[in-house]
Design a protein around this motif. Structure first.
Motif, PDB file in Angstrom:
ATOM      1  N   LEU A  55      -8.731   2.464   3.515  1.00  0.00           N
ATOM      2  CA  LEU A  55      -7.616   1.539   3.697  1.00  0.00           C
ATOM      3  C   LEU A  55      -7.320   1.312   5.177  1.00  0.00           C
ATOM      4  O   LEU A  55      -6.979   0.189   5.582  1.00  0.00           O
ATOM      5  CB  LEU A  55      -6.370   2.088   2.983  1.00  0.00           C
ATOM      6  CG  LEU A  55      -5.138   1.181   2.995  1.00  0.00           C
ATOM      7  CD1 LEU A  55      -5.431  -0.137   2.263  1.00  0.00           C
ATOM      8  CD2 LEU A  55      -3.944   1.882   2.351  1.00  0.00           C
ATOM      9  N   SER A  86      -9.460   9.566  -0.584  1.00  0.00           N
ATOM     10  CA  SER A  86     -10.316   8.547  -1.181  1.00  0.00           C
ATOM     11  C   SER A  86      -9.702   7.158  -1.032  1.00  0.00           C
ATOM     12  O   SER A  86     -10.432   6.176  -0.837  1.00  0.00           O
ATOM     13  CB  SER A  86     -10.544   8.870  -2.658  1.00  0.00           C
ATOM     14  OG  SER A  86     -11.340   7.874  -3.260  1.00  0.00           O
ATOM     15  N   GLU A  87      -8.367   7.097  -1.117  1.00  0.00           N
ATOM     16  CA  GLU A  87      -7.696   5.810  -0.980  1.00  0.00           C
ATOM     17  C   GLU A  87      -7.366   5.470   0.478  1.00  0.00           C
ATOM     18  O   GLU A  87      -7.475   4.314   0.905  1.00  0.00           O
ATOM     19  CB  GLU A  87      -6.405   5.808  -1.800  1.00  0.00           C
ATOM     20  CG  GLU A  87      -6.616   5.868  -3.297  1.00  0.00           C
ATOM     21  CD  GLU A  87      -7.231   4.593  -3.844  1.00  0.00           C
ATOM     22  OE1 GLU A  87      -6.977   3.511  -3.266  1.00  0.00           O
ATOM     23  OE2 GLU A  87      -7.972   4.663  -4.847  1.00  0.00           O
ATOM     24  N   ASN A  93       0.819  -1.213   0.000  1.00  0.00           N
ATOM     25  CA  ASN A  93       0.000   0.000   0.000  1.00  0.00           C
ATOM     26  C   ASN A  93       0.853   1.264   0.000  1.00  0.00           C
ATOM     27  O   ASN A  93       0.467   2.287  -0.604  1.00  0.00           O
ATOM     28  CB  ASN A  93      -0.931  -0.005   1.202  1.00  0.00           C
ATOM     29  CG  ASN A  93      -2.098  -0.968   1.012  1.00  0.00           C
ATOM     30  OD1 ASN A  93      -2.962  -0.758   0.154  1.00  0.00           O
ATOM     31  ND2 ASN A  93      -2.097  -2.063   1.788  1.00  0.00           N
ATOM     32  N   ARG A 128       1.866   1.530  -3.535  1.00  0.00           N
ATOM     33  CA  ARG A 128       0.742   1.900  -4.397  1.00  0.00           C
ATOM     34  C   ARG A 128       0.358   3.370  -4.228  1.00  0.00           C
ATOM     35  O   ARG A 128       0.176   4.111  -5.210  1.00  0.00           O
ATOM     36  CB  ARG A 128      -0.453   1.007  -4.071  1.00  0.00           C
ATOM     37  CG  ARG A 128      -1.683   1.265  -4.936  1.00  0.00           C
ATOM     38  CD  ARG A 128      -2.760   0.254  -4.619  1.00  0.00           C
ATOM     39  NE  ARG A 128      -3.237   0.396  -3.246  1.00  0.00           N
ATOM     40  CZ  ARG A 128      -4.176   1.268  -2.869  1.00  0.00           C
ATOM     41  NH1 ARG A 128      -4.703   2.119  -3.746  1.00  0.00           N
ATOM     42  NH2 ARG A 128      -4.572   1.330  -1.612  1.00  0.00           N
ATOM     43  N   LEU A 129       0.240   3.817  -2.978  1.00  0.00           N
ATOM     44  CA  LEU A 129      -0.177   5.198  -2.731  1.00  0.00           C
ATOM     45  C   LEU A 129       0.899   6.184  -3.181  1.00  0.00           C
ATOM     46  O   LEU A 129       0.596   7.246  -3.759  1.00  0.00           O
ATOM     47  CB  LEU A 129      -0.482   5.393  -1.255  1.00  0.00           C
ATOM     48  CG  LEU A 129      -1.736   4.660  -0.738  1.00  0.00           C
ATOM     49  CD1 LEU A 129      -1.855   4.815   0.766  1.00  0.00           C
ATOM     50  CD2 LEU A 129      -2.987   5.215  -1.419  1.00  0.00           C
TER      51      LEU A 129
END
Length: 539
Positions: free
Chosen positions: A403, A398-399, A375, A378-379
């Motif tokens: 999470l 938003s993510e 993560n 990814r972020l």
């Protein structure tokens, strides 16, 4: 009958004796002398025949009176002596009062000698009798060391006394020999356990021989019985259950024989069942086996129950271990062994459960690390290349909010040094009515204070007037709120606030800590790019 009564009566009726004799007996004639002599003769004959109740008339005078008085004293003395002898015979001979002695109350002459002789006779009879009694009394009390002395008061026993004493002493000697032999045999057989002992009493006959034979027969029978029982018991101790007691017995020994033989049968059945269950469970691996021994009770039933309990416990324990081990091999690390156990099985259970816990912790740790790294990458990759701060804030919340299992979030950007303060960059699930303000001063609220202190703040158990998390179906006060500074080279670039209905986990906190550093780099890069563009536009 009394002889003097008719004589006295005749004298009283006639007033004088026959032949002219006067009542007082005084007469010079031949007839008077004849009458007096007949009276004396009659009384003498009565005394001779043992009648000591006769008396001559007490009213005679003169020579006749003295003769009558002397005769009467002699008869009275004999009468008293006869009564005394009778009394002594009764109290000493029959009543056993050995201290009684004769008292004739005649202190002189032959009377005294007769008294002494009678009493001496009683003493002579009692002394050996007392001695024999003493020896026999000792025998009655179990003391066979006492014998009858063959002399009493320095005088040797003779005649029947000697014979009686010799017989008693022989009896005591035989009793001593018999007792010693019986005691020896009883000690050897009963205490020392030396079987086959036999009592030997030479010269014994009659009841003594019968007693010796009876004791020896008892010892022989007991020897045969005990040896047969010992043979079977030894066989049982050596694991041989094929032998039984076969000796011919009766009474309680028969009960013992039947009991032991029954025990052998039960042991055979028990051993067979235990062997079967042990083979099925231990060797063949067939769990759930149970020993069945019909008709057992007491200790045998308890033993059977214990074996079955053992098999049952082993079955449950092994099956529980196998079930959990199977789950682990399939990747299920949520299971643990819950069956009750003790000893080494409990250690095995604890070790396996510890192993599963360690595997689960390691797996969870690896999963968390993988989740964290994935993560973060990814972020970070998602934010790189972005040029608009509002877009970055919107994408980030938003993510990030779902999470970390949050339900609400905002991000405030620090304004320029010329305009110190904080401006709302983006919000996630913000309340339209009671939402966060557009601008905040540094130090205002938790977000402003976080910008001042440049450290994370985690708040739990929020008050009821906290801005709720709303949806179309419910609204609820968050359980945890976290405020994080976004730093770049120790300068606050932004502050992120997240609210959750649940507690933030260690993985969530680790992700947020590491992600804020990456966000700081992105925000700083966008700010630098924007300043460069503004500068170029001015040029």
């Amino acid at each position: 009958m009394e002889i003097h009564e008719p004589v006295a009566t005749t004298l009283k009726k006639n007033g004088r004796m026959k032949g002219g004799a006067k009542r007082n007996g005084h007469s010079n004639g031949a007839a008077g002398t004849f009458v007096d002599l007949r009276i004396i003769l009659a009384t003498l004959q009565a005394m001779r025949d043992g009648d000591f109740s006769v008396r001559l008339p007490g009213d005679w005078t003169g020579l006749e009176g003295k003769i009558a008085d002397t005769f009467n004293e002699i008869v009275a003395a004999n009468q008293m002596m006869a009564q005394e002898l009778k009394r002594i015979g009764q109290v000493v001979g029959k009543e056993g009062k050995a201290r009684e002695r004769a008292r004739f109350n005649q202190p002189q002459g032959a009377w005294r000698e007769m008294e002494v002789s009678v009493n001496t006779l009683v003493d002579d009879l009692l002394r050996p009798t007392t001695e024999i009694t003493r020896a026999i009394a000792a025998v009655a009390q179990g003391n066979l060391t006492q014998t009858v002395r063959l002399d009493v008061d320095g005088r040797p026993l003779e005649g029947e006394f000697l014979r009686s004493a010799t017989i008693v002493n022989t009896m005591i000697q035989q009793l001593g020999v018999f007792t010693a032999e019986v005691t020896r045999v009883a000690r050897e057989v009963g205490s020392d356990g030396k079987l086959d002992g036999q009592a030997q009493v030479s010269g014994a006959s009659g009841v003594w021989k019968d007693l010796i034979d009876s004791v020896n027969a008892m010892v022989g029978t007991l020897t045969a019985q005990v040896r047969n029982i010992a043979e079977v018991a030894t066989a049982i101790a050596n694991g041989d259950l094929s032998k039984k007691i076969t000796v011919d017995v009766r009474g309680e020994m028969l009960q013992l024989k039947e009991t032991l033989n029954t025990m052998v049968d039960q042991l055979n059945r028990f051993a067979g069942e235990v062997t079967r269950v042990a083979r099925e469970v231990g060797a063949d691996g067939k769990l759930g086996g149970q020993a069945v021994v019909p008709g057992v009770a007491g200790a045998w039933k308890d033993l059977t129950g214990n074996v079955n309990l053992l098999a049952d416990n082993l079955t449950r324990q092994v099956r529980a271990i196998a079930e959990v081990a199977t789950a682990v091999t399939k990747g299920d690390l949520t299971r643990s062994i819950q069956v009750e156990a003790s000893g080494e099985v409990a250690e095995l259970k604890d070790n396996i459960n510890t192993m599963i816990d360690n595997l689960r912790l390691t797996t969870d740790r690896n999963t968390e690390q993988d989740w964290l790294k994935t993560n973060l990458a990814r972020l970070t990759g998602m934010l790189q290349g972005q040029r608009d701060l509002a877009t970055v804030g919107r994408m980030l919340l938003s993510e990030l909010v779902p999470l970390v299992n949050a339900q609400q979030g905002v991000i405030y950007q620090m304004e320029t040094e010329q305009e110190p303060g904080m401006v709302l960059l983006s919000a996630f699930a913000d309340d339209g009515q009671d939402g966060h303000p557009r601008h905040l001063r540094v130090g205002e609220g938790l977000i402003g204070q976080c910008a001042v202190e440049k450290r994370r703040m985690l708040i739990s158990d929020l008050p009821t007037h906290t801005v709720p998390i709303r949806s179309g179906l419910f609204q609820a006060i968050p359980k945890n709120v976290i405020v994080l500074p976004v730093l770049f080279e120790d300068q606050v670039k932004a502050v992120i606030e997240l609210a959750s209905l649940n507690a933030f986990t260690a993985s969530h906190l680790a992700l947020l800590e590491q992600l804020t550093a990456s966000i700081g780099i992105v925000l700083n890069s966008i700010e630098a790019t924007m300043q460069t563009e503004v500068t170029w536009e001015r040029i």
